[in-house]
Design an enzyme around this catalytic site. Structure first.
Site, mmCIF file in Angstrom:
data_model
loop_
_atom_site.group_PDB
_atom_site.id
_atom_site.type_symbol
_atom_site.label_atom_id
_atom_site.label_comp_id
_atom_site.label_asym_id
_atom_site.label_seq_id
_atom_site.Cartn_x
_atom_site.Cartn_y
_atom_site.Cartn_z
ATOM 1 C CD GLU A 39 36.019 39.893 33.708
ATOM 2 O OE1 GLU A 39 36.499 38.917 34.343
ATOM 3 O OE2 GLU A 39 36.725 40.805 33.253
ATOM 4 N N GLY A 133 41.140 45.248 46.059
ATOM 5 C CA GLY A 133 39.709 45.326 45.727
ATOM 6 C C GLY A 133 39.423 46.068 44.438
ATOM 7 N N GLY A 135 39.720 44.697 41.180
ATOM 8 C CA GLY A 135 39.462 43.865 40.001
ATOM 9 C C GLY A 135 40.728 43.321 39.376
ATOM 10 C CB SER A 137 43.506 38.803 40.863
ATOM 11 O OG SER A 137 42.478 38.496 40.015
ATOM 12 C CG ASP A 183 40.581 36.160 39.856
ATOM 13 O OD1 ASP A 183 40.313 36.220 38.642
ATOM 14 O OD2 ASP A 183 39.887 36.679 40.741
HETATM 15 C C1 GLA Z 1 36.450 37.514 40.199
HETATM 16 C C2 GLA Z 1 36.530 36.019 40.461
HETATM 17 C C3 GLA Z 1 36.877 35.257 39.188
HETATM 18 C C4 GLA Z 1 35.954 35.634 38.040
HETATM 19 C C5 GLA Z 1 35.849 37.150 37.907
HETATM 20 C C6 GLA Z 1 34.810 37.565 36.894
HETATM 21 O O1 GLA Z 1 37.694 38.031 39.864
HETATM 22 O O2 GLA Z 1 37.490 35.734 41.452
HETATM 23 O O3 GLA Z 1 36.837 33.874 39.435
HETATM 24 O O4 GLA Z 1 34.703 35.044 38.172
HETATM 25 O O5 GLA Z 1 35.530 37.770 39.146
HETATM 26 O O6 GLA Z 1 35.156 37.102 35.631
#
Ligand code: GLA
Length: 395
Positions: A39, A133, A135, A137, A183
């Site tokens: 992450e 929103g 986490g 994607s 993502d």
């Molecule tokens: C978001 C970003 C990714 C990545 C994550 C954290 O999802 O879009 O590119 O950096 O946060 O790991």
């Protein structure tokens, strides 16, 4: 298990017929993703280990007969109308600014144009069952679904990584989030029952088998953050500052991969405390993902789960992207029978946690997670099982 949400597809197809007077020519589907390990290291030359999930954005589309794209976000009951000219100014054809959600399709079209493609104007009804929103994607799945649509109409054959790069570029240059590639990569490249493993420096990637008898549980805290206004870009800048500092001190360092925790320990007292903490997370996370690959290749789910728990602690204490609700949900998950590991997933600042559970304990875990979370925080949650699924396709 079918990963296609047929009820949602039926609804957008019906709406398409009603609005445009005929059935859509095609439907594109692009999934969200859950990140298991790695992450905040995709923009730091690290390794990431996400999986595409069974939730996705669906784009029902046909060529437009005009020079204008008509795009309706089914869930929001809103439409944008743009041309290849108007999007240069982030505007619709009537001169009004694009709403935030409209930046994603328009951004993809704009990046395609900049790259020498000619995306055709399209008529679209789209919807998603990826919670927004959270986490998982949702944004990348919208970008990838639209790219898939334009690719289909244009008959282009674009390599998978190129597709992911184009969508990442749209998010950075058009939407304004300085994101990494993870993502969009996961949404394009996902495979059933596989964990993806991407080297974000070389962009080489491979798949690892998802361990048998293990369920992926996602628990949405329902606390929301916005990446554009949140701390994401700040974290990005802090990481750059940390790397620059370490490069001045240690010869030959080109990325965080060249720095060990022992190196950092030698210099951290000379660094701003928070910059040193960001570096500590990134360096240790890169180590964890390197170890995780061997651990997963030998199918050791307990050791993998242990790394997942360590990642949460590091995101909480060093990268500082957790929040009380995420910590509470993770603590509940980690205390449950059959939990191998749990942590916040994605950028943080709210959203979801991911836990890996013994399949036989899943029903109990789902019940316990939502009941205990609500008792401790007074908030409701959305807890569900997901599975690793395939990347973007035309259905
Ligand atoms: C978001 C970003 C990714 C990545 C994550 C954290 O999802 O879009 O590119 O950096 O946060 O790991």
């Amino acid at each position: 298990m079918s990963t296609i949400n047929s009820a949602l597809v039926d609804r957008i197809v019906a709406q398409f017929r009603q609005r445009f007077g005929s059935a859509p020519e095609f439907i594109a589907r692009a999934p969200g993703r859950v990140n298991l390990l790695g992450e905040h290291v995709d923009y730091n030359d690290g390794f990431v280990m996400p999986a595409a999930i069974d939730r996705a954005t669906y784009v029902a589309f046909s060529r437009s007969t005009e020079e204008v794209s008509h795009i309706e976000a089914f869930d929001l009951h809103e439409t944008v109308e743009f041309s290849n000219d108007s999007i240069s100014y982030k505007k619709q054809i009537d001169g009004s600014p694009l709403p935030e959600w409209g930046l994603y399709p328009a951004g993809v079209a704009k990046i395609l144009i900049d790259d020498g493609f000619e995306p055709e104007p399209i008529n679209v009804i789209f919807a998603s069952d990826v919670p927004r929103g959270s986490g998982l994607s949702s944004s990348a799945s919208v970008e990838v679904a639209f790219l898939t649509a334009w690719q289909q109409l244009g008959g282009w054959s674009l390599q998978k990584i190129r597709r992911a790069r184009l969508c990442q570029k749209a998010e950075i240059e058009y939407v304004g989030v300085n994101c990494g590639i993870m993502d969009q990569f996961a949404s394009v490249c996902g495979e059933e029952n596989k964990i993806l493993c991407l080297d974000c420096q070389s962009l080489d990637w491979k798949t690892l088998n998802f361990p048998d008898g293990v369920a992926i549980v996602i628990a949405d805290t329902t606390v929301r953050r916005k990446l554009t206004s949140g701390g994401y870009n700040t974290r990005h800048d802090e990481c750059e500052a940390a790397l620059r500092f370490l490069q001045q001190k240690i010869p030959g360092v080109t990325s965080f991969r060249d720095v060990s925790i022992a190196d950092l320990d030698c210099y951290s007292s000379l660094m701003l405390e928070e910059i040193a903490k960001r570096a500590r997370h990134v360096i240790s996370e890169i180590d964890r993902t390197i170890n995780a690959q061997t651990i997963l290749e030998r199918g050791d789910i307990r050791a993998f789960g242990h790394l997942i728990n360590e990642t949460h602690a590091s995101l909480r204490d060093f990268f500082e992207v957790s929040c009380p609700e995420l910590d509470t949900m993770v603590e509940i998950a980690q205390s449950l029978e059959g939990c191998f590991g749990a942590r916040l997933t994605g950028a943080g600042f709210g959203g979801c946690i991911v836990g890996l559970f013994d399949e036989s304990e899943v029903d109990y875990a789902i019940e316990k997670l939502s009941v205990s979370y609500s008792k401790k925080t007074g908030l409701s949650s959305d807890v569900f099982v997901t599975c690793s699924s395939r990347g973007a396709v035309i259905l």
